[in-house]
Design a protein around this motif. Structure first.
Motif, mmCIF file in Angstrom:
data_model
loop_
_atom_site.group_PDB
_atom_site.id
_atom_site.type_symbol
_atom_site.label_atom_id
_atom_site.label_comp_id
_atom_site.label_asym_id
_atom_site.label_seq_id
_atom_site.Cartn_x
_atom_site.Cartn_y
_atom_site.Cartn_z
ATOM 1 N N ARG A 38 0.818 -1.204 0.000
ATOM 2 C CA ARG A 38 0.000 0.000 0.000
ATOM 3 C C ARG A 38 0.856 1.260 0.000
ATOM 4 O O ARG A 38 1.946 1.274 0.562
ATOM 5 C CB ARG A 38 -0.927 -0.010 1.220
ATOM 6 C CG ARG A 38 -1.765 -1.260 1.370
ATOM 7 C CD ARG A 38 -2.554 -1.237 2.651
ATOM 8 N NE ARG A 38 -3.562 -0.169 2.637
ATOM 9 C CZ ARG A 38 -3.957 0.478 3.717
ATOM 10 N NH1 ARG A 38 -3.419 0.221 4.893
ATOM 11 N NH2 ARG A 38 -4.889 1.406 3.638
ATOM 12 N N VAL A 39 0.317 2.315 -0.628
ATOM 13 C CA VAL A 39 1.005 3.599 -0.731
ATOM 14 C C VAL A 39 0.140 4.672 -0.088
ATOM 15 O O VAL A 39 -1.059 4.765 -0.360
ATOM 16 C CB VAL A 39 1.297 3.963 -2.202
ATOM 17 C CG1 VAL A 39 1.958 5.336 -2.294
ATOM 18 C CG2 VAL A 39 2.160 2.906 -2.864
ATOM 19 N N VAL B 195 -3.708 2.656 -13.796
ATOM 20 C CA VAL B 195 -3.019 1.650 -12.995
ATOM 21 C C VAL B 195 -3.821 1.395 -11.724
ATOM 22 O O VAL B 195 -4.152 2.332 -10.991
ATOM 23 C CB VAL B 195 -1.601 2.148 -12.638
ATOM 24 C CG1 VAL B 195 -0.912 1.163 -11.694
ATOM 25 C CG2 VAL B 195 -0.790 2.328 -13.907
ATOM 26 N N PRO B 196 -4.159 0.137 -11.433
ATOM 27 C CA PRO B 196 -4.963 -0.153 -10.238
ATOM 28 C C PRO B 196 -4.109 -0.171 -8.978
ATOM 29 O O PRO B 196 -3.903 -1.197 -8.350
ATOM 30 C CB PRO B 196 -5.535 -1.538 -10.550
ATOM 31 C CG PRO B 196 -4.485 -2.186 -11.394
ATOM 32 C CD PRO B 196 -3.868 -1.073 -12.214
ATOM 33 N N LEU B 197 -3.607 1.012 -8.622
ATOM 34 C CA LEU B 197 -2.700 1.112 -7.489
ATOM 35 C C LEU B 197 -3.475 1.243 -6.188
ATOM 36 O O LEU B 197 -4.452 1.993 -6.110
ATOM 37 C CB LEU B 197 -1.797 2.333 -7.678
ATOM 38 C CG LEU B 197 -0.682 2.526 -6.645
ATOM 39 C CD1 LEU B 197 0.402 1.483 -6.801
ATOM 40 C CD2 LEU B 197 -0.096 3.927 -6.792
ATOM 41 N N SER B 198 -3.066 0.520 -5.160
ATOM 42 C CA SER B 198 -3.688 0.645 -3.843
ATOM 43 C C SER B 198 -3.075 1.835 -3.134
ATOM 44 O O SER B 198 -2.030 1.725 -2.503
ATOM 45 C CB SER B 198 -3.466 -0.632 -3.024
ATOM 46 O OG SER B 198 -4.028 -0.496 -1.743
ATOM 47 N N ALA B 199 -3.705 3.005 -3.279
ATOM 48 C CA ALA B 199 -3.148 4.236 -2.728
ATOM 49 C C ALA B 199 -4.213 4.979 -1.951
ATOM 50 O O ALA B 199 -5.384 5.011 -2.330
ATOM 51 C CB ALA B 199 -2.608 5.131 -3.842
ATOM 52 N N ARG B 200 -3.810 5.594 -0.867
ATOM 53 C CA ARG B 200 -4.693 6.458 -0.078
ATOM 54 C C ARG B 200 -4.090 7.851 -0.069
ATOM 55 O O ARG B 200 -2.902 8.016 0.225
ATOM 56 C CB ARG B 200 -4.818 5.938 1.348
ATOM 57 C CG ARG B 200 -5.604 6.858 2.300
ATOM 58 C CD ARG B 200 -5.785 6.190 3.642
ATOM 59 N NE ARG B 200 -6.313 7.070 4.672
ATOM 60 C CZ ARG B 200 -7.598 7.391 4.826
ATOM 61 N NH1 ARG B 200 -8.482 6.903 3.984
ATOM 62 N NH2 ARG B 200 -7.993 8.184 5.802
ATOM 63 N N THR B 201 -4.879 8.853 -0.425
ATOM 64 C CA THR B 201 -4.413 10.234 -0.351
ATOM 65 C C THR B 201 -5.035 10.884 0.872
ATOM 66 O O THR B 201 -6.235 10.751 1.116
ATOM 67 C CB THR B 201 -4.785 11.024 -1.618
ATOM 68 O OG1 THR B 201 -6.192 11.008 -1.810
ATOM 69 C CG2 THR B 201 -4.095 10.424 -2.842
ATOM 70 N N LEU B 202 -4.219 11.578 1.630
ATOM 71 C CA LEU B 202 -4.626 12.158 2.905
ATOM 72 C C LEU B 202 -4.248 13.626 2.945
ATOM 73 O O LEU B 202 -3.070 13.976 2.818
ATOM 74 C CB LEU B 202 -3.940 11.415 4.052
ATOM 75 C CG LEU B 202 -4.135 11.973 5.466
ATOM 76 C CD1 LEU B 202 -5.586 11.808 5.908
ATOM 77 C CD2 LEU B 202 -3.191 11.280 6.447
ATOM 78 N N ALA B 203 -5.230 14.516 3.096
ATOM 79 C CA ALA B 203 -4.960 15.944 3.306
ATOM 80 C C ALA B 203 -4.697 16.135 4.790
ATOM 81 O O ALA B 203 -5.622 16.204 5.592
ATOM 82 C CB ALA B 203 -6.137 16.786 2.839
ATOM 83 N N GLY B 204 -3.427 16.214 5.171
ATOM 84 C CA GLY B 204 -3.044 16.132 6.571
ATOM 85 C C GLY B 204 -2.804 17.430 7.284
ATOM 86 O O GLY B 204 -2.487 17.428 8.468
ATOM 87 N N GLY B 205 -2.925 18.582 6.578
ATOM 88 C CA GLY B 205 -2.715 19.863 7.233
ATOM 89 C C GLY B 205 -1.444 20.549 6.766
ATOM 90 O O GLY B 205 -0.554 19.936 6.181
ATOM 91 N N VAL B 206 -1.377 21.846 7.049
ATOM 92 C CA VAL B 206 -0.279 22.690 6.576
ATOM 93 C C VAL B 206 0.848 22.746 7.602
ATOM 94 O O VAL B 206 0.601 22.942 8.796
ATOM 95 C CB VAL B 206 -0.793 24.113 6.276
ATOM 96 C CG1 VAL B 206 0.352 25.047 5.891
ATOM 97 C CG2 VAL B 206 -1.839 24.073 5.161
ATOM 98 N N GLY B 207 2.076 22.610 7.139
ATOM 99 C CA GLY B 207 3.252 22.734 7.997
ATOM 100 C C GLY B 207 3.802 21.404 8.446
ATOM 101 O O GLY B 207 3.112 20.381 8.422
ATOM 102 N N PRO B 208 5.067 21.393 8.857
ATOM 103 C CA PRO B 208 5.730 20.124 9.205
ATOM 104 C C PRO B 208 5.128 19.429 10.408
ATOM 105 O O PRO B 208 5.085 18.190 10.449
ATOM 106 C CB PRO B 208 7.184 20.534 9.454
ATOM 107 C CG PRO B 208 7.149 22.005 9.710
ATOM 108 C CD PRO B 208 6.000 22.536 8.907
ATOM 109 N N ALA B 209 4.648 20.175 11.407
ATOM 110 C CA ALA B 209 4.097 19.531 12.598
ATOM 111 C C ALA B 209 2.792 18.809 12.271
ATOM 112 O O ALA B 209 2.594 17.636 12.635
ATOM 113 C CB ALA B 209 3.873 20.552 13.705
ATOM 114 N N ALA B 210 1.872 19.498 11.584
ATOM 115 C CA ALA B 210 0.604 18.866 11.198
ATOM 116 C C ALA B 210 0.849 17.676 10.286
ATOM 117 O O ALA B 210 0.208 16.624 10.428
ATOM 118 C CB ALA B 210 -0.300 19.880 10.504
ATOM 119 N N ALA B 211 1.778 17.827 9.351
ATOM 120 C CA ALA B 211 2.069 16.734 8.422
ATOM 121 C C ALA B 211 2.628 15.522 9.151
ATOM 122 O O ALA B 211 2.250 14.375 8.875
ATOM 123 C CB ALA B 211 3.056 17.216 7.359
#
Length: 248
Positions: A2-3, A27-43
């Motif tokens: 998984r990616v 391509v049937p890639l098993s991927a999850r995209t996550l909007a995790g927040g701005v900046g290194p701490a949130a990320a």
């Protein structure tokens, strides 16, 4: 296998997901995209949480990708181009001194860079038509020529700056998962001119780039076939509505 692709805001996650699912025979890639927040701490926090939950569920990730838009250092990365990191560098993590900036690693308190898998990063850059070069992580977006010159002086090969890569890489490394970083360029690094930003062009580069990168990831992680690309947004903090990248 998984990616996990971590972006700052939803528009970036949507561009990545569109790229991963693009083409007449996606391509049937098993991927999850996550909007995790701005900046290194949130990320870092969002990435660490997602990796921990996946591992606890018995479905760990095999690769983490930090992705989104960013500033480009002239003349290497013009607006609308794409950069794949061969180094993910915390450019402002350290201390000021009368003799100049002292990075955290020189102070003996930790590391300031991560190296993505060299062969995988090179293949991804070639497939996406991207520049392979260091990407800097900053907590404050550069807005003056003096700061741009200072960053270029300390990191002469750097092609882009953004705000999340090092945080994502720290979380991935702690979980023993390899990491990549991919940036679509929306503006030159230097004097802040919000009117000159081309966010649409940068998101387009991100979308097109991930359409090219998807087969590379599929070849690297062949067992990923068969699962859909999914997109998820990190819940907004109390008092902080969904981040609008137009305000960045």
């Amino acid at each position: 296998m998984r990616v996990l692709v971590v972006t700052a805001v939803a528009a970036e996650a949507e561009a990545v997901a569109a790229g991963l699912g693009a083409g007449p025979a996606p391509v049937p890639l098993s991927a999850r995209t996550l909007a995790g927040g701005v900046g290194p701490a949130a990320a870092a926090a969002s990435t660490a949480r997602e990796l921990a939950l996946a591992a606890a569920a018995g479905t760990p990730y095999d690769l983490v990708v930090s992705a989104g838009i960013g500033g480009g250092f002239a003349p290497y990365a013009p607006v609308g181009s794409l950069v794949v990191a061969d180094a993910i560098v915390a450019a402002d993590l350290g201390a000021d001194s009368p003799d100049g900036f002292l990075p955290l690693d020189e102070l003996g308190f930790g590391r300031t860079s991560h190296r993505p898998p060299a062969a995988l990063a090179a293949r991804a850059a070639e497939a996406a038509g991207a520049l392979l070069a260091p990407v800097l992580t900053v907590s404050t977006v550069t807005g003056t020529a003096a700061r741009a010159a200072a960053l270029s002086g300390r990191h002469p090969r750097a092609a882009a700056e953004a705000m999340e890569g090092f945080g994502v890489a720290e979380a991935a490394t702690a979980a023993a998962v390899p990491v990549l970083e991919v940036r679509g360029i929306s503006n030159p690094v230097g004097p802040r001119d919000r009117a000159a930003w081309r966010i649409g062009d940068a998101l387009g580069a991100l979308r097109t780039g991930f359409a090219g990168i998807a087969p590379v990831l599929e070849a690297a992680f062949p067992k990923a076939a068969g699962a859909p690309v999914r997109t998820a947004a990190h819940p907004a903090a109390p008092g902080h509505p969904d981040v609008d990248e137009e305000s960045l």
